[in-house]
Motif scaffolding. Structure first.
Motif, mmCIF file in Angstrom:
data_model
loop_
_atom_site.group_PDB
_atom_site.id
_atom_site.type_symbol
_atom_site.label_atom_id
_atom_site.label_comp_id
_atom_site.label_asym_id
_atom_site.label_seq_id
_atom_site.Cartn_x
_atom_site.Cartn_y
_atom_site.Cartn_z
ATOM 1 N N ARG A 83 62.781 5.174 -8.027
ATOM 2 C CA ARG A 83 63.841 4.959 -7.040
ATOM 3 C C ARG A 83 64.682 3.729 -7.343
ATOM 4 N N ASN A 84 64.033 2.682 -7.725
ATOM 5 C CA ASN A 84 64.723 1.385 -7.856
ATOM 6 C C ASN A 84 65.492 1.254 -9.169
ATOM 7 N N LYS A 85 64.980 1.806 -10.254
ATOM 8 C CA LYS A 85 65.590 1.577 -11.559
ATOM 9 C C LYS A 85 66.179 2.844 -12.164
ATOM 10 N N ALA A 86 65.753 4.026 -11.720
ATOM 11 C CA ALA A 86 66.276 5.291 -12.263
ATOM 12 C C ALA A 86 67.261 5.898 -11.265
ATOM 13 N N SER A 87 68.365 6.449 -11.784
ATOM 14 C CA SER A 87 69.392 7.072 -10.936
ATOM 15 C C SER A 87 69.017 8.528 -10.715
ATOM 16 N N THR A 88 68.035 8.729 -9.856
ATOM 17 C CA THR A 88 67.585 10.093 -9.559
ATOM 18 C C THR A 88 68.190 10.647 -8.258
ATOM 19 N N ALA A 89 68.760 9.781 -7.410
ATOM 20 C CA ALA A 89 69.370 10.259 -6.154
ATOM 21 C C ALA A 89 70.711 10.929 -6.431
ATOM 22 N N VAL A 90 71.155 11.751 -5.507
ATOM 23 C CA VAL A 90 72.392 12.531 -5.652
ATOM 24 C C VAL A 90 73.281 12.311 -4.428
ATOM 25 N N ARG A 91 74.572 12.021 -4.721
ATOM 26 C CA ARG A 91 75.597 11.982 -3.665
ATOM 27 C C ARG A 91 76.572 13.134 -3.949
ATOM 28 N N ALA A 92 76.540 14.150 -3.079
ATOM 29 C CA ALA A 92 77.376 15.348 -3.256
ATOM 30 C C ALA A 92 78.493 15.337 -2.218
ATOM 31 N N THR A 93 79.754 15.555 -2.682
ATOM 32 C CA THR A 93 80.938 15.540 -1.806
ATOM 33 C C THR A 93 81.682 16.856 -1.963
ATOM 34 N N HIS A 94 81.922 17.524 -0.810
ATOM 35 C CA HIS A 94 82.713 18.770 -0.813
ATOM 36 C C HIS A 94 84.175 18.403 -0.575
ATOM 37 N N ARG A 95 84.999 18.596 -1.588
ATOM 38 C CA ARG A 95 86.382 18.133 -1.538
ATOM 39 C C ARG A 95 87.218 18.829 -0.455
ATOM 40 N N PRO A 96 87.181 20.147 -0.257
ATOM 41 C CA PRO A 96 88.040 20.766 0.776
ATOM 42 C C PRO A 96 87.756 20.274 2.192
ATOM 43 N N THR A 97 86.496 20.029 2.530
ATOM 44 C CA THR A 97 86.156 19.626 3.900
ATOM 45 C C THR A 97 85.852 18.138 4.028
ATOM 46 N N GLY A 98 85.532 17.445 2.923
ATOM 47 C CA GLY A 98 85.202 16.028 2.989
ATOM 48 C C GLY A 98 83.775 15.744 3.417
ATOM 49 N N ILE A 99 82.886 16.725 3.432
ATOM 50 C CA ILE A 99 81.492 16.528 3.823
ATOM 51 C C ILE A 99 80.751 15.863 2.659
ATOM 52 N N VAL A 100 79.945 14.850 2.980
ATOM 53 C CA VAL A 100 79.188 14.088 1.980
ATOM 54 C C VAL A 100 77.709 14.177 2.321
ATOM 55 N N VAL A 101 76.877 14.427 1.318
ATOM 56 C CA VAL A 101 75.428 14.531 1.477
ATOM 57 C C VAL A 101 74.763 13.665 0.413
ATOM 58 N N VAL A 102 73.791 12.884 0.806
ATOM 59 C CA VAL A 102 73.006 12.040 -0.105
ATOM 60 C C VAL A 102 71.555 12.494 -0.030
ATOM 61 N N VAL A 103 70.962 12.809 -1.190
ATOM 62 C CA VAL A 103 69.591 13.323 -1.249
ATOM 63 C C VAL A 103 68.806 12.467 -2.248
ATOM 64 N N ASP A 104 67.665 11.927 -1.794
ATOM 65 C CA ASP A 104 66.777 11.159 -2.668
ATOM 66 C C ASP A 104 65.308 11.462 -2.375
ATOM 67 N N THR A 105 65.052 12.646 -1.861
ATOM 68 C CA THR A 105 63.679 12.981 -1.470
ATOM 69 C C THR A 105 62.777 13.242 -2.680
ATOM 70 N N GLU A 106 63.332 13.713 -3.772
ATOM 71 C CA GLU A 106 62.548 14.026 -4.959
ATOM 72 C C GLU A 106 62.740 12.952 -6.025
ATOM 73 N N ARG A 107 61.808 12.920 -6.961
ATOM 74 C CA ARG A 107 61.891 11.941 -8.054
ATOM 75 C C ARG A 107 62.779 12.425 -9.181
ATOM 76 N N GLN A 108 63.058 13.711 -9.239
ATOM 77 C CA GLN A 108 63.870 14.261 -10.302
ATOM 78 C C GLN A 108 65.302 14.490 -9.816
ATOM 79 N N PHE A 109 66.251 14.245 -10.717
ATOM 80 C CA PHE A 109 67.671 14.397 -10.382
ATOM 81 C C PHE A 109 68.025 15.864 -10.135
ATOM 82 N N SER A 110 67.487 16.769 -10.919
ATOM 83 C CA SER A 110 67.833 18.185 -10.786
ATOM 84 C C SER A 110 67.365 18.742 -9.445
#
Length: 324
Positions: A128-155
């Motif tokens: 979590r602290n040193k690896a960029s495994t979290a995801v910030r997803a943004t839907h451009r038409p609606t502007g909805i933003v979601v941040v997910v960091d529940t898993e250790r893997q990026f995929s």
């Protein structure tokens, strides 16, 4: 282009449902004259046959917006009640408002989503602290933003973010549909009885017009041509002159209206002796001095009233000593 117009009788009596049906037929006929197409998308029938509590009508064609604006607001159907003969009310109100029926659906595509890898804090160590495994997803038409960091893997976090965006968009579409439905239901309670924007009446039949024409013809035949307007006439009052013993018309009195020149004055009446005397004491006294009769006024004034000068003269000749 099409417009949906909602007609509602609100919470009015059964006459309002009947008025809504009459106004609906009038609206469809008016739309046909303007080369517009109408379609009843949804109808709610009333308690009686041929009546409606509410109707959702779809109007399509060129100039539909101006046509819908002319039928928007409080509509009034002015006619006696077909169900209650004792009521004197003749105005039945219906509301018509444009509404949104088909809310636009948002189409979801992964190409419209921006994925950005990021770091987050919290328990998890270096994942979590040193690896960029979290995801910030943004839907451009609606502007909805979601941040997910529940898993250790990026995929895995990316897959979860895509699923959450899809669910958020679907929930937004459902909320928009519920809001549109609520707005349509609110129209039923927005009916204002009074101050209508449009008043419609039933067309009179030929049977109703025939008696009216006959009545008008009878009146014209019985009354004949109308007389010309009466000119303002000045009341003519005669007065007995004490000096000459003649009746003086009002045109010759001093200070009574505008005096006319002598050449334009109307001639005296041919016989002034047949005109009844005025019922005044001075007239009787003047006549007594002229005829040489004593005590012609006073107590005997009631006998002289209504008599002409000729009649009084005949009485005076027969009995000059009698008290009049």
């Amino acid at each position: 282009m099409s417009v949906h117009l909602l007609l509602s009788a609100g919470r009015g009596p059964q006459e309002c449902t009947w008025a809504l049906a009459q106004l609906l037929h009038r609206l469809e006929a008016d739309a046909t004259r303007h080369n517009l197409e109408t379609h009843r998308a949804q109808t709610v029938p009333g308690d009686r046959a041929g009546t409606y509590r509410s109707v959702l009508i779809q109007i399509s064609g060129d100039g539909v917006e101006a046509f819908a604006a002319s039928w928007t607001g409080t509509l009034c159907w002015q006619a006696p009640s077909p169900y209650r003969a004792n009521t004197g009310r003749k105005n039945w109100y219906v509301i018509a408002q444009p509404c949104q029926v088909d809310t636009p659906r948002t189409t979801f595509a992964e190409a419209d989503v921006d994925i950005v890898a990021c770091r987050t804090g919290g328990p998890g160590g270096q994942h979590r602290n040193k690896a960029s495994t979290a995801v910030r997803a943004t839907h451009r038409p609606t502007g909805i933003v979601v941040v997910v960091d529940t898993e250790r893997q990026f995929s895995l976090n990316r897959r979860i973010a895509i699923r959450l965006l899809r669910q958020a968009i679907e929930h937004g579409d459902e909320a928009a549909e519920r809001a549109a439905t609520t707005d349509r239901w609110r129209i039923h309670d927005d009916l204002v009885r009074g101050n209508p924007t449009r008043i419609e009446r039933p067309e009179p039949s030929k049977q109703d017009l025939a008696p009216q024409k006959q009545t008008r013809r009878r009146r014209r035949q019985s009354t004949g041509p109308r007389p010309p307007p009466k000119e303002n006439r000045i009341r003519q009052h005669t007065r007995f002159s004490a000096g000459s013993g003649t009746l003086v018309p009002p045109e010759t009195r001093s200070g009574r209206g505008n005096r006319q020149p002598s050449s334009k004055r109307p001639p005296y009446p041919p016989s002034t002796t047949e005109t009844p005397l005025r019922r005044t004491r001075s007239c009787c006294a003047s006549l007594a001095r002229k005829l040489g009769v004593q005590n012609l006024s006073g107590a005997s004034l009631g006998q002289v009233r209504g008599m002409t000068e000729k009649e009084i003269r005949a009485v005076a000749i027969v009995d000059a000593g009698t008290r009049f």
